[in-house]
Design a protein around this motif. Sequence first.
Motif, PDB file in Angstrom:
ATOM      1  N   ALA A  79       0.842  -1.197   0.000  1.00 51.05           N
ATOM      2  CA  ALA A  79       0.000   0.000   0.000  1.00 51.05           C
ATOM      3  C   ALA A  79       0.874   1.243   0.000  1.00 51.05           C
ATOM      4  CB  ALA A  79      -0.905  -0.010   1.235  1.00 51.05           C
ATOM      5  N   GLY A  80       0.379   2.290  -0.639  1.00 47.69           N
ATOM      6  CA  GLY A  80       1.121   3.543  -0.696  1.00 47.69           C
ATOM      7  C   GLY A  80       1.946   3.707  -1.956  1.00 47.69           C
ATOM      8  N   LYS A  81       2.071   2.656  -2.770  1.00 45.14           N
ATOM      9  CA  LYS A  81       2.781   2.736  -4.040  1.00 45.14           C
ATOM     10  C   LYS A  81       1.772   2.623  -5.186  1.00 45.14           C
ATOM     11  CE  LYS A  81       7.319   0.912  -2.675  1.00 45.14           C
ATOM     12  NZ  LYS A  81       8.388  -0.064  -3.020  1.00 45.14           N
ATOM     13  N   PRO A  82       2.141   3.091  -6.394  1.00 47.00           N
ATOM     14  CA  PRO A  82       1.249   2.868  -7.537  1.00 47.00           C
ATOM     15  C   PRO A  82       0.973   1.376  -7.730  1.00 47.00           C
ATOM     16  CG  PRO A  82       2.967   4.455  -8.093  1.00 47.00           C
ATOM     17  CD  PRO A  82       3.331   3.888  -6.755  1.00 47.00           C
ATOM     18  N   TYR A  83      -0.200   1.039  -8.153  1.00 40.75           N
ATOM     19  CA  TYR A  83      -0.623  -0.339  -8.366  1.00 40.75           C
ATOM     20  C   TYR A  83      -0.510  -1.187  -7.091  1.00 40.75           C
ATOM     21  CZ  TYR A  83      -0.575   0.525 -13.430  1.00 40.75           C
ATOM     22  OH  TYR A  83      -0.825   1.012 -14.686  1.00 40.75           O
ATOM     23  N   PRO A  84      -1.035  -0.722  -5.958  1.00 40.34           N
ATOM     24  CA  PRO A  84      -0.963  -1.524  -4.735  1.00 40.34           C
ATOM     25  C   PRO A  84      -1.711  -2.850  -4.897  1.00 40.34           C
ATOM     26  CG  PRO A  84      -2.537   0.272  -4.482  1.00 40.34           C
ATOM     27  CD  PRO A  84      -1.804   0.523  -5.765  1.00 40.34           C
ATOM     28  N   GLY A  85      -1.111  -3.925  -4.395  1.00 39.30           N
ATOM     29  CA  GLY A  85      -1.714  -5.243  -4.500  1.00 39.30           C
ATOM     30  C   GLY A  85      -1.389  -5.989  -5.767  1.00 39.30           C
ATOM     31  N   TYR A  86      -0.823  -5.304  -6.772  1.00 43.77           N
ATOM     32  CA  TYR A  86      -0.394  -5.992  -7.987  1.00 43.77           C
ATOM     33  C   TYR A  86       0.892  -6.781  -7.696  1.00 43.77           C
ATOM     34  CZ  TYR A  86      -3.683  -3.711 -11.190  1.00 43.77           C
ATOM     35  OH  TYR A  86      -4.818  -3.303 -11.848  1.00 43.77           O
ATOM     36  N   TRP A  87       1.101  -7.829  -8.500  1.00 44.23           N
ATOM     37  CA  TRP A  87       2.276  -8.685  -8.309  1.00 44.23           C
ATOM     38  C   TRP A  87       3.352  -8.340  -9.326  1.00 44.23           C
ATOM     39  CZ3 TRP A  87       2.816 -12.394  -4.418  1.00 44.23           C
ATOM     40  CH2 TRP A  87       1.686 -12.543  -3.599  1.00 44.23           C
ATOM     41  N   GLU A  88       4.601  -8.478  -8.887  1.00 41.23           N
ATOM     42  CA  GLU A  88       5.731  -8.074  -9.717  1.00 41.23           C
ATOM     43  C   GLU A  88       6.978  -8.839  -9.287  1.00 41.23           C
ATOM     44  OE1 GLU A  88       6.792  -4.014  -8.959  1.00 41.23           O
ATOM     45  OE2 GLU A  88       7.014  -4.336  -6.806  1.00 41.23           O
ATOM     46  N   PHE A  89       8.064  -8.613 -10.020  1.00 41.86           N
ATOM     47  CA  PHE A  89       9.372  -9.102  -9.605  1.00 41.86           C
ATOM     48  C   PHE A  89       9.998  -8.053  -8.685  1.00 41.86           C
ATOM     49  CE2 PHE A  89       8.464 -11.185 -13.599  1.00 41.86           C
ATOM     50  CZ  PHE A  89       8.816 -12.505 -13.336  1.00 41.86           C
ATOM     51  N   PRO A  90      10.511  -8.459  -7.542  1.00 51.53           N
ATOM     52  CA  PRO A  90      11.067  -7.478  -6.595  1.00 51.53           C
ATOM     53  C   PRO A  90      12.196  -6.660  -7.212  1.00 51.53           C
ATOM     54  CG  PRO A  90      10.784  -9.620  -5.553  1.00 51.53           C
ATOM     55  CD  PRO A  90      10.556  -9.829  -7.020  1.00 51.53           C
ATOM     56  N   GLY A  91      12.316  -5.411  -6.775  1.00 48.96           N
ATOM     57  CA  GLY A  91      13.372  -4.538  -7.267  1.00 48.96           C
ATOM     58  C   GLY A  91      13.033  -3.093  -7.012  1.00 48.96           C
ATOM     59  N   GLY A  92      13.692  -2.187  -7.744  1.00 47.40           N
ATOM     60  CA  GLY A  92      13.441  -0.768  -7.539  1.00 47.40           C
ATOM     61  C   GLY A  92      14.356   0.087  -8.399  1.00 47.40           C
ATOM     62  N   LYS A  93      14.357   1.395  -8.133  1.00 44.26           N
ATOM     63  CA  LYS A  93      15.095   2.357  -8.933  1.00 44.26           C
ATOM     64  C   LYS A  93      16.604   2.210  -8.747  1.00 44.26           C
ATOM     65  CE  LYS A  93      11.461   5.884  -8.583  1.00 44.26           C
ATOM     66  NZ  LYS A  93      11.148   7.252  -8.100  1.00 44.26           N
ATOM     67  N   VAL A  94      17.328   2.505  -9.824  1.00 40.07           N
ATOM     68  CA  VAL A  94      18.783   2.604  -9.762  1.00 40.07           C
ATOM     69  C   VAL A  94      19.126   4.012  -9.294  1.00 40.07           C
ATOM     70  CG1 VAL A  94      20.936   2.468 -11.056  1.00 40.07           C
ATOM     71  CG2 VAL A  94      19.021   0.954 -11.652  1.00 40.07           C
ATOM     72  N   GLU A  95      19.839   4.120  -8.191  1.00 35.42           N
ATOM     73  CA  GLU A  95      20.196   5.420  -7.641  1.00 35.42           C
ATOM     74  C   GLU A  95      21.433   5.987  -8.345  1.00 35.42           C
ATOM     75  OE1 GLU A  95      18.254   6.876  -5.733  1.00 35.42           O
ATOM     76  OE2 GLU A  95      17.006   5.284  -4.867  1.00 35.42           O
ATOM     77  N   ALA A  96      21.631   7.297  -8.224  1.00 33.67           N
ATOM     78  CA  ALA A  96      22.787   7.952  -8.828  1.00 33.67           C
ATOM     79  C   ALA A  96      24.082   7.324  -8.325  1.00 33.67           C
ATOM     80  CB  ALA A  96      22.764   9.441  -8.495  1.00 33.67           C
ATOM     81  N   GLY A  97      24.991   7.021  -9.243  1.00 30.82           N
ATOM     82  CA  GLY A  97      26.268   6.444  -8.869  1.00 30.82           C
ATOM     83  C   GLY A  97      26.278   4.936  -8.742  1.00 30.82           C
ATOM     84  N   GLU A  98      25.123   4.301  -8.877  1.00 34.87           N
ATOM     85  CA  GLU A  98      25.037   2.847  -8.771  1.00 34.87           C
ATOM     86  C   GLU A  98      25.089   2.195 -10.145  1.00 34.87           C
ATOM     87  OE1 GLU A  98      22.347   1.333  -5.060  1.00 34.87           O
ATOM     88  OE2 GLU A  98      21.254   2.148  -6.770  1.00 34.87           O
ATOM     89  N   SER A  99      25.684   1.021 -10.213  1.00 34.21           N
ATOM     90  CA  SER A  99      25.507   0.160 -11.373  1.00 34.21           C
ATOM     91  C   SER A  99      24.181  -0.586 -11.202  1.00 34.21           C
ATOM     92  CB  SER A  99      26.654  -0.842 -11.483  1.00 34.21           C
ATOM     93  OG  SER A  99      26.573  -1.803 -10.438  1.00 34.21           O
ATOM     94  N   PRO A 100      23.605  -1.105 -12.279  1.00 31.74           N
ATOM     95  CA  PRO A 100      22.371  -1.873 -12.122  1.00 31.74           C
ATOM     96  C   PRO A 100      22.527  -3.054 -11.160  1.00 31.74           C
ATOM     97  CG  PRO A 100      22.654  -1.276 -14.412  1.00 31.74           C
ATOM     98  CD  PRO A 100      23.917  -0.873 -13.704  1.00 31.74           C
ATOM     99  N   TYR A 101      23.666  -3.731 -11.217  1.00 33.05           N
ATOM    100  CA  TYR A 101      23.860  -4.874 -10.315  1.00 33.05           C
ATOM    101  C   TYR A 101      23.908  -4.410  -8.861  1.00 33.05           C
ATOM    102  CZ  TYR A 101      25.590  -9.269  -8.423  1.00 33.05           C
ATOM    103  OH  TYR A 101      25.716 -10.424  -7.704  1.00 33.05           O
ATOM    104  N   GLN A 102      24.598  -3.311  -8.599  1.00 30.22           N
ATOM    105  CA  GLN A 102      24.647  -2.780  -7.237  1.00 30.22           C
ATOM    106  C   GLN A 102      23.245  -2.406  -6.757  1.00 30.22           C
ATOM    107  OE1 GLN A 102      27.430   0.393  -8.008  1.00 30.22           O
ATOM    108  NE2 GLN A 102      29.171  -0.742  -7.135  1.00 30.22           N
ATOM    109  N   ALA A 103      22.447  -1.843  -7.658  1.00 34.83           N
ATOM    110  CA  ALA A 103      21.079  -1.486  -7.292  1.00 34.83           C
ATOM    111  C   ALA A 103      20.256  -2.730  -6.972  1.00 34.83           C
ATOM    112  CB  ALA A 103      20.419  -0.698  -8.423  1.00 34.83           C
TER     113      ALA A 103
END
Length: 319
Positions: free
Chosen positions: A28-52
């Motif tokens: 709850a509190g995120k777009p599409y609450p209750g929908y199913w997905e693969f866990p993850g999130g945004k890549v932050e500045a200075g991070e590689s995708p793997y680090q993220a």
Amino acid sequence: MDTRKIIPVVAGALMQADGHFMLGSRPAGKPYPGYWEFPGGKVEAGESPYQALVRELQEEMGITVTRATPWLRRVHHYEHASVELLFYRVWAWDGEPQPHEGQSFAWQEPGQLSVQPMLPANAPILRALQLPDVLHISCVHELGRDAVLEALAQRDDEPWVIVREPQLDREQLAALVGEISQIVHARGGKLIVNADPAWLKGWPVDGVQLNGTRLAALQERPAHFTWVGASCHSRAELERAAELELDYALLGHVLATASHPAQAPLGWDGLAALTAPAAPLPVFAIGGLSAANLDEARRCGAHGVAQMRAAWQPEPAST
């Protein structure tokens, strides 16, 4: 044209040895609450995708990723944002997944989802998980019909077989496909044929494999086939296959092969360069490879491997 800034996002498919994978629900509190997905999130500045990926899965579910390989890249436009999703398959981790954000987790079997609704961007990813690790390409032109049929009959798995026999005319190919389909389908496998799609109407096939010429000539995905793949040798061909919403591509050749003695192979570095940062559709590395090369192919961004001669060799005797 959507001109919104594209946000880089990583997602991880936690994989079990039997092919099951994990999905998580959006809290709850995120777009599409209750929908199913693969866990993850945004890549932050200075991070590689793997680090993220490592950080997000630690924060979201309390695990430490120890082995993951790049897999797929998708751009999706939501109402609230446009995202470029880089998907990894996570093969090993320390700890047990815990719902750190009030979400739920569920192990799923490919093609047999038990949770809904699904986040819209994940439909092609879920389909890709139905693909096998290894595709087997026929080699009747070298080994003979009897040797290939006998080797196939001795298998006890659910093989995915691509029939590629350009020396056969339509009638001869139809006869061979009929024989192979009886074995493959009896074992729950899939049969794909590399030929003119117009030839295959009414044949007992599950899909069509497009060569480079047919791929270049197409304006849309061939209709009436459950699975459609293409043979690719460049980034442009990969992107074209993705634009047509094909299900996978064969990419190579990776190592030197007897059938392409004059062509320089890509090598593992070349394969990785063509798929980086992740492939736009599932890629099967091909060219001098066997199932023994699966881990290396995955490290270079491939979904799996396609084998031709190695597919029909007898298993070495145990000592």
